[in-house]
Scaffold this active site. Structure first.
Site, PDB file in Angstrom:
ATOM      1  N   ALA A   1       0.865  -1.088  -0.050  1.00 25.56           N
ATOM      2  CA  ALA A   1       0.003   0.053   0.031  1.00 25.56           C
ATOM      3  C   ALA A   1       0.759   1.074  -0.115  1.00 25.56           C
ATOM      4  O   ALA A   1       2.051   1.497   0.632  1.00 25.56           O
ATOM      5  CB  ALA A   1      -0.894   0.049   1.283  1.00 25.56           C
TER       6      ALA A   1
ATOM      7  N   GLY B   1       0.805  -4.852   1.015  1.00 22.03           N
ATOM      8  CA  GLY B   1      -0.548  -5.049   0.336  1.00 22.03           C
ATOM      9  C   GLY B   1       0.016  -5.728  -1.372  1.00 22.03           C
ATOM     10  O   GLY B   1      -0.885  -6.197  -1.783  1.00 22.03           O
TER      11      GLY B   1
ATOM     12  N   GLU C   1      -0.530  -9.302  -0.580  1.00 26.61           N
ATOM     13  CA  GLU C   1      -1.874  -9.455  -0.351  1.00 26.61           C
ATOM     14  C   GLU C   1      -2.646  -9.469  -1.713  1.00 26.61           C
ATOM     15  O   GLU C   1      -3.448 -10.214  -1.744  1.00 26.61           O
ATOM     16  CB  GLU C   1      -2.583  -8.572   0.628  1.00 26.61           C
ATOM     17  CG  GLU C   1      -1.658  -8.638   2.062  1.00 26.61           C
ATOM     18  CD  GLU C   1      -1.949  -7.521   3.111  1.00 26.61           C
ATOM     19  OE1 GLU C   1      -1.593  -6.206   2.637  1.00 26.61           O
ATOM     20  OE2 GLU C   1      -2.586  -7.720   4.160  1.00 26.61           O
TER      21      GLU C   1
ATOM     22  N   GLU D   1       4.811  -5.054   7.116  1.00 24.55           N
ATOM     23  CA  GLU D   1       3.896  -3.868   7.955  1.00 24.55           C
ATOM     24  C   GLU D   1       4.576  -3.395   9.357  1.00 24.55           C
ATOM     25  O   GLU D   1       4.355  -2.536   9.675  1.00 24.55           O
ATOM     26  CB  GLU D   1       2.575  -4.224   7.680  1.00 24.55           C
ATOM     27  CG  GLU D   1       2.034  -4.282   6.658  1.00 24.55           C
ATOM     28  CD  GLU D   1       1.934  -5.448   5.868  1.00 24.55           C
ATOM     29  OE1 GLU D   1       2.697  -6.275   5.991  1.00 24.55           O
ATOM     30  OE2 GLU D   1       0.897  -5.624   4.925  1.00 24.55           O
TER      31      GLU D   1
HETATM   32  N1  CAA Z   1       4.807   3.167  -0.833  1.00 25.02           N
HETATM   33  C1  CAA Z   1       5.235   4.298  -1.422  1.00 25.02           C
HETATM   34  N2  CAA Z   1       6.370   4.586  -2.137  1.00 25.02           N
HETATM   35  C2  CAA Z   1       7.034   3.267  -2.015  1.00 25.02           C
HETATM   36  C3  CAA Z   1       6.816   2.026  -1.489  1.00 25.02           C
HETATM   37  C4  CAA Z   1       5.373   1.911  -0.755  1.00 25.02           C
HETATM   38  N3  CAA Z   1       4.781   0.843  -0.298  1.00 25.02           N
HETATM   39  N4  CAA Z   1       7.858   1.120  -1.553  1.00 25.02           N
HETATM   40  C5  CAA Z   1       8.695   1.811  -2.452  1.00 25.02           C
HETATM   41  N5  CAA Z   1       8.189   2.997  -2.550  1.00 25.02           N
HETATM   42  C6  CAA Z   1       9.151   4.089  -3.254  1.00 25.02           C
HETATM   43  C7  CAA Z   1      10.232   4.676  -2.263  1.00 25.02           C
HETATM   44  O1  CAA Z   1       9.793   5.733  -1.472  1.00 25.02           O
HETATM   45  C8  CAA Z   1      11.025   5.201  -3.518  1.00 25.02           C
HETATM   46  O2  CAA Z   1      10.494   6.540  -3.924  1.00 25.02           O
HETATM   47  P1  CAA Z   1      11.622   7.955  -3.876  1.00 25.02           P
HETATM   48  O3  CAA Z   1      12.533   7.303  -5.054  1.00 25.02           O
HETATM   49  O4  CAA Z   1      10.643   8.931  -4.381  1.00 25.02           O
HETATM   50  O5  CAA Z   1      12.170   7.976  -2.712  1.00 25.02           O
HETATM   51  C9  CAA Z   1      10.916   4.350  -4.680  1.00 25.02           C
HETATM   52  O6  CAA Z   1       9.557   3.535  -4.367  1.00 25.02           O
HETATM   53  C10 CAA Z   1      11.960   3.200  -4.702  1.00 25.02           C
HETATM   54  O7  CAA Z   1      12.059   2.665  -3.509  1.00 25.02           O
HETATM   55  P2  CAA Z   1      13.352   2.412  -2.829  1.00 25.02           P
HETATM   56  O8  CAA Z   1      14.433   3.448  -3.060  1.00 25.02           O
HETATM   57  O9  CAA Z   1      13.063   1.890  -1.404  1.00 25.02           O
HETATM   58  O10 CAA Z   1      13.923   1.012  -3.485  1.00 25.02           O
HETATM   59  P3  CAA Z   1      14.876  -0.081  -2.769  1.00 25.02           P
HETATM   60  O11 CAA Z   1      15.131  -0.855  -3.988  1.00 25.02           O
HETATM   61  O12 CAA Z   1      15.877   0.513  -1.904  1.00 25.02           O
HETATM   62  O13 CAA Z   1      13.938  -1.034  -1.813  1.00 25.02           O
HETATM   63  C11 CAA Z   1      12.001  -1.864  -1.091  1.00 25.02           C
HETATM   64  C12 CAA Z   1      13.094  -1.796  -2.236  1.00 25.02           C
HETATM   65  C13 CAA Z   1      13.001  -3.009  -0.061  1.00 25.02           C
HETATM   66  C14 CAA Z   1      10.916  -2.739  -1.534  1.00 25.02           C
HETATM   67  C15 CAA Z   1      11.704  -0.769  -0.433  1.00 25.02           C
HETATM   68  O14 CAA Z   1      11.057   0.422  -1.395  1.00 25.02           O
HETATM   69  C16 CAA Z   1      10.618  -1.087   0.636  1.00 25.02           C
HETATM   70  O15 CAA Z   1      10.947  -1.500   1.872  1.00 25.02           O
HETATM   71  N6  CAA Z   1       9.363  -0.665   0.590  1.00 25.02           N
HETATM   72  C17 CAA Z   1       8.173  -0.515   1.476  1.00 25.02           C
HETATM   73  C18 CAA Z   1       7.758  -2.173   1.500  1.00 25.02           C
HETATM   74  C19 CAA Z   1       6.646  -2.006   2.595  1.00 25.02           C
HETATM   75  O16 CAA Z   1       6.793  -1.676   3.655  1.00 25.02           O
HETATM   76  N7  CAA Z   1       5.460  -2.313   2.454  1.00 25.02           N
HETATM   77  C20 CAA Z   1       4.177  -2.221   2.984  1.00 25.02           C
HETATM   78  C21 CAA Z   1       3.300  -1.241   2.985  1.00 25.02           C
HETATM   79  S1  CAA Z   1       2.236  -1.171   4.155  1.00 25.02           S
HETATM   80  C22 CAA Z   1       0.917  -2.130   3.489  1.00 25.02           C
HETATM   81  O17 CAA Z   1       0.740  -2.678   2.521  1.00 25.02           O
HETATM   82  C23 CAA Z   1      -0.337  -2.136   4.297  1.00 25.02           C
HETATM   83  C24 CAA Z   1      -1.125  -3.293   3.990  1.00 25.02           C
HETATM   84  O18 CAA Z   1      -1.209  -4.295   4.525  1.00 25.02           O
HETATM   85  C25 CAA Z   1      -2.304  -3.184   3.072  1.00 25.02           C
END
Ligand code: CAA
Length: 260
Positions: A66, A111, A114, A134
């Protein structure tokens, strides 16, 4: 129909839907949700379309979850009053009776994992990574992950993944029954489209019934599930496609389906 955050394309009887925010690793914003709902509704309503494939654009991600940036400003009351995340299950799982496949090409996190688990099954690239991270954000799965992941891989692994945020690679995901099949990254879309085309060539009502039967295994006890299966089987035997399918077998030719 053109969308802002997804791409859709009809390839014969298969609809290909691609999450298209590669710069945000295809994070699932509310615009993505609204557009996916529209795209899946269009797929469901189109009699020429018999199977769908959902994938992510870019090399890195199916969907990294998400949209954290969108969620960060919301208060608990906003999440509660909007009944945040409720539409995912109602519109992408319950309302879609035709089969669809998630072709997971990279990160499927939160998400994203999911969403992939809402598909009828997952075909994964050997570079796919699955996780429910999460907890690291101070929250927990919100789109069914704690339930669907646990049903797929069992309590121990699901609990470990939710509590540590650890990602699972494609090979482990196949071993753990999270995915149907792992294929080399470069062959993912060819394999997913080939599988979808095979499904699309089946009698369409029988495909819907098979999907309903398997899904009922998650909702009912064994006796009820077997009874539902028997009733649905009996209903299918009254279909034109049953008469055609059995005649085609006996006459050693391909069946021609009416979808009823
Ligand atoms: N939401 C918004 N933006 C996101 C995102 C997310 N879930 N995941 C990645 N991005 C964005 C980053 O902010 C970044 O944007 P900027 O360039 O503007 O900073 C871009 O995508 C590239 O990401 P990274 O620079 O972080 O890429 P990376 O290769 O270094 O890392 C990753 C990859 C490990 C997947 C890392 O991006 C990450 O940990 N992302 C979040 C994963 C996460 O926590 N997901 C759960 C979200 S909560 C949820 O989903 C609730 C639910 O149950 C429904």
């Amino acid at each position: 129909m053109s969308y802002e955050t997804i791409l859709t394309e009809k390839r014969g009887a298969v609809t290909l839907i691609t999450l298209n925010r590669p710069q945000a690793l295809n994070a699932l914003s509310s615009v993505v949700l609204d557009e996916l709902i529209e795209a899946f509704a269009a797929f469901e309503a189109d009699d020429s379309q018999r199977c769908a494939v959902l994938t992510g654009s870019g090399e890195k991600a199916f969907a990294a979850g998400a949209d954290i940036k969108e969620m960060s400003d919301k208060q608990a009351a906003d999440f509660y009053l909007e009944d945040f995340f409720s539409k995912w299950t109602s519109h992408l799982v319950k309302a879609v009776r035709k089969p669809w496949i998630a072709a997971v090409n990279g990160f499927a996190l939160g998400g994203g994992c999911e969403l992939a688990m809402m598909a009828d099954f997952i075909i994964a690239s050997d570079q796919a990574k699955f996780g429910q991270p999460e907890i690291k954000l101070g929250v927990a799965p919100g789109m069914g992950g704690s339930q669907r992941l646990t049903r797929a891989v069992g309590k121990s692994k699901a609990m470990e993944m939710c509590l540590t945020g650890r990602m699972m690679g494609a090979e482990e995901a196949e071993r753990s029954n999270l995915v149907a099949r792992v294929v080399p990254h470069d062959e993912l879309m060819t394999e997913a489209m080939k599988t979808a085309t095979t499904i699309a060539s089946m009698p369409p009502m029988a495909a819907m019934v098979n999907k309903e039967m398997v899904n009922s295994a998650f909702e009912t006890g064994l006796d009820q599930g077997v009874a539902l299966e028997r009733r649905l089987f009996q209903i299918l035997t009254a279909s034109e496609d049953k008469a055609e399918g059995m005649a085609a077998f006996i006459e050693k030719r391909e069946g021609k389906w009416q979808g009823r």
